[in-house]
Design a protein around this motif. Structure first.
Motif, PDB file in Angstrom:
ATOM      1  N   UNK A 181      -2.064   0.595  -1.766  1.00 47.44           N
ATOM      2  CA  UNK A 181      -1.794   0.753  -0.341  1.00 47.44           C
ATOM      3  C   UNK A 181      -3.044   1.192   0.416  1.00 47.44           C
ATOM      4  N   UNK A 182      -3.809   2.110  -0.181  1.00 44.41           N
ATOM      5  CA  UNK A 182      -5.006   2.616   0.495  1.00 44.41           C
ATOM      6  C   UNK A 182      -6.038   1.513   0.667  1.00 44.41           C
ATOM      7  N   UNK A 187      -8.590  -5.312   6.200  1.00 43.58           N
ATOM      8  CA  UNK A 187      -9.456  -6.294   5.549  1.00 43.58           C
ATOM      9  C   UNK A 187     -10.768  -5.666   5.090  1.00 43.58           C
ATOM     10  N   UNK A 188     -11.252  -4.697   5.843  1.00 41.53           N
ATOM     11  CA  UNK A 188     -12.511  -4.037   5.500  1.00 41.53           C
ATOM     12  C   UNK A 188     -12.404  -3.361   4.134  1.00 41.53           C
TER      13      UNK A 188
END
Length: 241
Positions: A181-182, A187-188
């Motif tokens: 999740x993190x 996108x980065x």
């Protein structure tokens, strides 16, 4: 070197190729060299094996200090490599020895250092320190809170669960989901090599294996070869191309 290892595992999630393991060994060995240099008096002549070569270096002492976050990363590699000498090196430091990243003291990481060291010394107080680290993460400075809650807290819970196979497996799923999740939040982050595998979760699994537990979960976030072959770092001759 950690980023290089993580990137390599993005290409080889199982860690089954010798090149992946060699890059990981370099990461573990350079980290050990870094902290060995810090832990001995300035000017002391030393040597250490890097790959298949002996490297001579001069200790710097604590004049040049490591951060708490760097210590934690170093400790993870000492557990992933199952290297008792490297683990002993990490125990030469106290939380007071370590500097902090800009932005103030990260209380939850201070407490995590203390908890990991207390656990290594078989001190029961490590449970209280781990609980305190989790509480501190909830009120961590805003710039580190998300990382603390998604990446640090689940790993602390995972280490606490070592010794209870069912609880450990359940917590492992939770930690892996938090990691995913993190690093998939935007996108980065999906491009960050540290997200290709989880070094902290891998270290916690190696700690569990050292305590006689099994890791039954299959995921690209954990190099299976490293889990199934605890002596992986000592099986290479350093000449892989």
């Amino acid at each position: 070197m950690q980023s290089a290892a993580c990137f390599r595992f993005g290409l080889d999630p199982s860690g089954c190729t010798p090149k992946s393991r060699l890059i990981s060994r370099y990461a573990a060995q350079f980290t050990d060299l870094f902290f060995t240099s810090y832990s001995f008096p300035e000017g002391k002549s030393m040597s250490m094996e890097i790959g298949d070569k002996k490297v001579d270096f001069t200790a710097t002492g604590l004049i040049m200090q490591a951060s708490v976050k760097e210590w934690i990363s170093g400790y993870w590699w000492s557990r992933i490599s199952h290297n008792g000498t490297a683990q002993d090196t990490m125990m030469r430091f106290s939380a007071e020895d370590l500097t902090h990243l800009p932005g103030g003291r990260d209380a939850h990481r201070d407490l995590l250092v203390r908890a990991l060291q207390a656990r290594a010394r078989n001190e029961f107080t490590w449970f209280d320190l781990a609980a305190a680290a989790i509480e501190a993460a909830a009120v961590a400075p805003e710039d580190v809170r998300e990382e603390a809650l998604y990446l640090d807290v689940p790993v602390i819970g995972l280490i606490v669960a070592i010794g209870d196979q069912e609880a450990f497996t359940e917590q492992l799923w939770s930690a892996l989901e938090a990691h995913r999740a993190y690093y998939s939040k935007n996108e980065y982050r999906t491009c960050w090599s540290d997200g290709f595998i989880s070094i902290p979760i891998l270290a916690a699994c190696c700690m569990a294996i050292d305590d006689g537990m099994t890791i039954d979960i299959e995921t690209d976030y954990l190099p299976r070869y490293l889990l199934d072959h605890p002596a992986w770092m000592f099986e290479l001759d350093g000449t892989v191309t």
